[in-house]
Design an enzyme around this catalytic site. Structure first.
Site, PDB file in Angstrom:
ATOM      1  N   ARG A 262      40.932 113.762   1.572  1.00 56.33           N
ATOM      2  CA  ARG A 262      39.983 112.744   1.129  1.00 56.33           C
ATOM      3  C   ARG A 262      39.506 113.074  -0.275  1.00 56.33           C
ATOM      4  O   ARG A 262      39.199 114.222  -0.581  1.00 56.33           O
ATOM      5  CB  ARG A 262      38.786 112.654   2.083  1.00 56.33           C
ATOM      6  CG  ARG A 262      39.168 112.129   3.461  1.00 56.33           C
ATOM      7  CD  ARG A 262      37.971 111.981   4.368  1.00 56.33           C
ATOM      8  NE  ARG A 262      38.400 111.600   5.718  1.00 56.33           N
ATOM      9  CZ  ARG A 262      37.590 111.537   6.761  1.00 56.33           C
ATOM     10  NH1 ARG A 262      36.309 111.839   6.623  1.00 56.33           N
ATOM     11  NH2 ARG A 262      38.051 111.186   7.941  1.00 56.33           N
ATOM     12  N   ARG A 277      32.247 119.956   2.851  1.00 53.64           N
ATOM     13  CA  ARG A 277      32.876 118.705   2.395  1.00 53.64           C
ATOM     14  C   ARG A 277      34.007 119.060   1.449  1.00 53.64           C
ATOM     15  O   ARG A 277      33.781 119.381   0.286  1.00 53.64           O
ATOM     16  CB  ARG A 277      31.831 117.819   1.702  1.00 53.64           C
ATOM     17  CG  ARG A 277      32.292 116.390   1.465  1.00 53.64           C
ATOM     18  CD  ARG A 277      31.211 115.592   0.756  1.00 53.64           C
ATOM     19  NE  ARG A 277      30.041 115.404   1.569  1.00 53.64           N
ATOM     20  CZ  ARG A 277      29.866 114.416   2.445  1.00 53.64           C
ATOM     21  NH1 ARG A 277      30.813 113.504   2.602  1.00 53.64           N
ATOM     22  NH2 ARG A 277      28.767 114.307   3.141  1.00 53.64           N
ATOM     23  N   GLU A 349      26.997 116.238  11.074  1.00 55.70           N
ATOM     24  CA  GLU A 349      28.086 115.561  11.787  1.00 55.70           C
ATOM     25  C   GLU A 349      29.310 116.461  11.932  1.00 55.70           C
ATOM     26  O   GLU A 349      29.749 117.088  10.970  1.00 55.70           O
ATOM     27  CB  GLU A 349      28.490 114.298  11.031  1.00 55.70           C
ATOM     28  CG  GLU A 349      29.652 113.556  11.671  1.00 55.70           C
ATOM     29  CD  GLU A 349      30.349 112.609  10.720  1.00 55.70           C
ATOM     30  OE1 GLU A 349      31.538 112.312  10.968  1.00 55.70           O
ATOM     31  OE2 GLU A 349      29.735 112.187   9.718  1.00 55.70           O
ATOM     32  N   SER A 352      32.848 111.843  14.858  1.00 57.39           N
ATOM     33  CA  SER A 352      32.444 110.443  14.850  1.00 57.39           C
ATOM     34  C   SER A 352      33.414 109.700  15.759  1.00 57.39           C
ATOM     35  O   SER A 352      34.612 109.656  15.484  1.00 57.39           O
ATOM     36  CB  SER A 352      32.495 109.892  13.417  1.00 57.39           C
ATOM     37  OG  SER A 352      31.889 108.629  13.329  1.00 57.39           O
ATOM     38  N   ARG A 391      34.347 122.332  10.180  1.00 60.24           N
ATOM     39  CA  ARG A 391      32.924 122.279  10.499  1.00 60.24           C
ATOM     40  C   ARG A 391      32.619 123.067  11.773  1.00 60.24           C
ATOM     41  O   ARG A 391      31.529 123.631  11.913  1.00 60.24           O
ATOM     42  CB  ARG A 391      32.464 120.826  10.597  1.00 60.24           C
ATOM     43  CG  ARG A 391      32.518 120.122   9.249  1.00 60.24           C
ATOM     44  CD  ARG A 391      31.727 118.841   9.202  1.00 60.24           C
ATOM     45  NE  ARG A 391      31.702 118.309   7.831  1.00 60.24           N
ATOM     46  CZ  ARG A 391      30.917 117.328   7.430  1.00 60.24           C
ATOM     47  NH1 ARG A 391      30.081 116.755   8.280  1.00 60.24           N
ATOM     48  NH2 ARG A 391      30.946 116.913   6.175  1.00 60.24           N
TER      49      ARG A 391
END
Length: 430
Positions: A262, A277, A349, A352, A391
């Site tokens: 990403r 991130r 988070e 999701s 994560r």
């Protein structure tokens, strides 16, 4: 992708649904394009009928020796052919404009999704585990002595730039163990089919799951047109792209461990420290393809699967329902699962889980045939992280940290780490 017939029948309801996402009324523009497209198609069909009628009369005029009528009719046929071509081109142009407009509109959220502006308006529905009380100030993952040698951001920056990391030693092994543990649980206990997919996909696959055309800047494209997947949702969901499958084939439940890529466009300045991130990371992704009547139950089942991984690891978490201002483009309803990170003193988070209804299926034309017969119907698709591996690594390190700089590891990972229970302050497994 939206059903144009539903917009024709209930334009006010469609605008109201878009308003919940903060968008202005758009049904008028959609219906104007649709009407112009259908008018061109009807005019082309009428012109074609006239041309066919004139073509039949051409032969009769020639046979009767009426040269003037023959020439008139032949000119009329040629004129109609030109008119038909222009009308068909106009219909194609309007159809392309309509399709482009519909492709950029988000899914309609479920009625039970809370209204809101941003993440502050999300609604907590579950909390599991009690955050550990430390008798020292807990550190973030990148400051832990046990992880100092295993998290190399400096070398990664030399190799690739910012927002990359080189993992080594015990940290690399722990990262691999977490992914293997997740896969094993999902396959042997949750009934998912382990799948290995490419991480380079064609452009129409990105359109199918909704990453394009609106969010192209969030992903990476190669010079020859392939796209690097932002998540295994893209290849897994597109397995049914263009297919009409039997009802007995459903539900299909896939799980894949892949690299993800990403660009993090628009996230400048956010979570720049550590590996929270990254441009390149790993996820264990779940995707389900179901009948329409089964998708709500499947959404909860998938949420339970993701939550179960955290519970096995002993990591406190909370689950929230995303509000209308925070929910993703293609989702009807989304559950975010947030793991407790003591170094940040907050929940972040880690998964999701979304149900998309037939939104993606319409974009990729994925259908199924019921055993009882009838016309093929669009399948429903769902996706969710089970979990984000990096994560999870952060959460294990931060929740297991000790005052002496070591990290206590979850018991369930011992079989994957040769029986090790700790990472010492020197960065070695013990």
């Amino acid at each position: 992708m939206h059903d144009i017939r539903q917009i024709r029948d209930t334009p006010e309801a469609f605008d109201a649904a878009m308003a919940r996402r903060g968008l202005s009324p758009v049904s008028g523009k959609i219906l104007a394009l649709d009407e112009a497209r259908r008018a061109s198609i009807l005019a082309a069909e009428t012109a074609q009928a006239d041309a066919n009628k004139a073509a039949k009369a051409v032969g009769a005029a020639k046979a009767s020796g009426d040269d003037a009528e023959f020439e008139r009719l032949r000119a009329l046929v040629a004129e109609k052919k030109s008119e038909i071509a222009q009308l068909n081109d106009a219909a194609k142009e309007k159809d392309a404009q309509l399709n482009a407009l519909l492709m950029e509109l988000p899914n309609i959220v479920a009625q039970d999704v809370p209204d809101g502006v941003d993440e502050d308006d999300n609604v907590e529905i579950k909390r599991w585990g009690t955050p550990r009380v430390f008798d020292f100030a807990p550190k973030e993952h990148y400051d832990l002595p046990a992880a100092q040698d295993g998290l190399d951001f400096e070398t990664a920056a030399k190799l690739s730039g910012s927002r990359f990391v080189v993992l080594s030693g015990a940290i690399a092994r722990l990262h691999r163990a977490l992914a293997q543990f997740m896969l094993d649980v999902h396959v042997t206990e949750n009934g998912l089919t382990e799948t290995w997919t490419p991480v380079l996909v064609k452009e129409d696959m990105m359109y199918g799951t909704g990453q394009l055309p609106k969010f192209g800047e969030d992903s990476y494209q190669t010079t020859n047109g392939w796209w690097l997947v932002p998540t295994a949702e893209v290849p897994l969901t597109n397995i049914v792209n263009g297919l009409t499958i039997d009802e007995s084939y459903l539900p299909r439940r896939y799980v894949a461990h892949t690299q993800c890529f990403r660009s993090e466009a628009g996230s400048a300045g956010r979570d720049t420290a550590g590996m929270l991130r990254q441009h390149q990371f790993e996820k264990v992704e779940m995707v389900s393809v179901t009948r329409p009547e089964d998708s709500d139950d499947e959404h909860q089942r998938m949420t339970n699967c993701a939550e179960g991984i955290l519970e096995r690891l002993g990591l406190p978490y909370r689950t929230v329902v995303l509000c209308t201002g925070d929910i993703g483009f293609g989702a009807i309803r989304t559950h975010d699962i947030e793991v407790w990170l003591p170094g940040q003193n907050t929940y972040r988070e880690i998964s999701s889980v979304s149900t998309c209804g037939d939104f993606q299926a319409r974009r990729m034309n994925g259908r199924f045939k019921r055993d009882s017969g009838g016309k093929p119907e669009f399948v429903h698709t769902l996706n969710g992280s089970g979990l984000a591996v990096g994560r999870a690594l952060i959460a294990v390190l931060e929740n297991g940290q000790e005052a002496d700089g070591s990290v206590t590891l979850p018991d369930v990972l011992r079989p994957y780490l040769g029986g090790a229970t700790h990472i010492g302050a020197d960065g070695t497994l013990a």
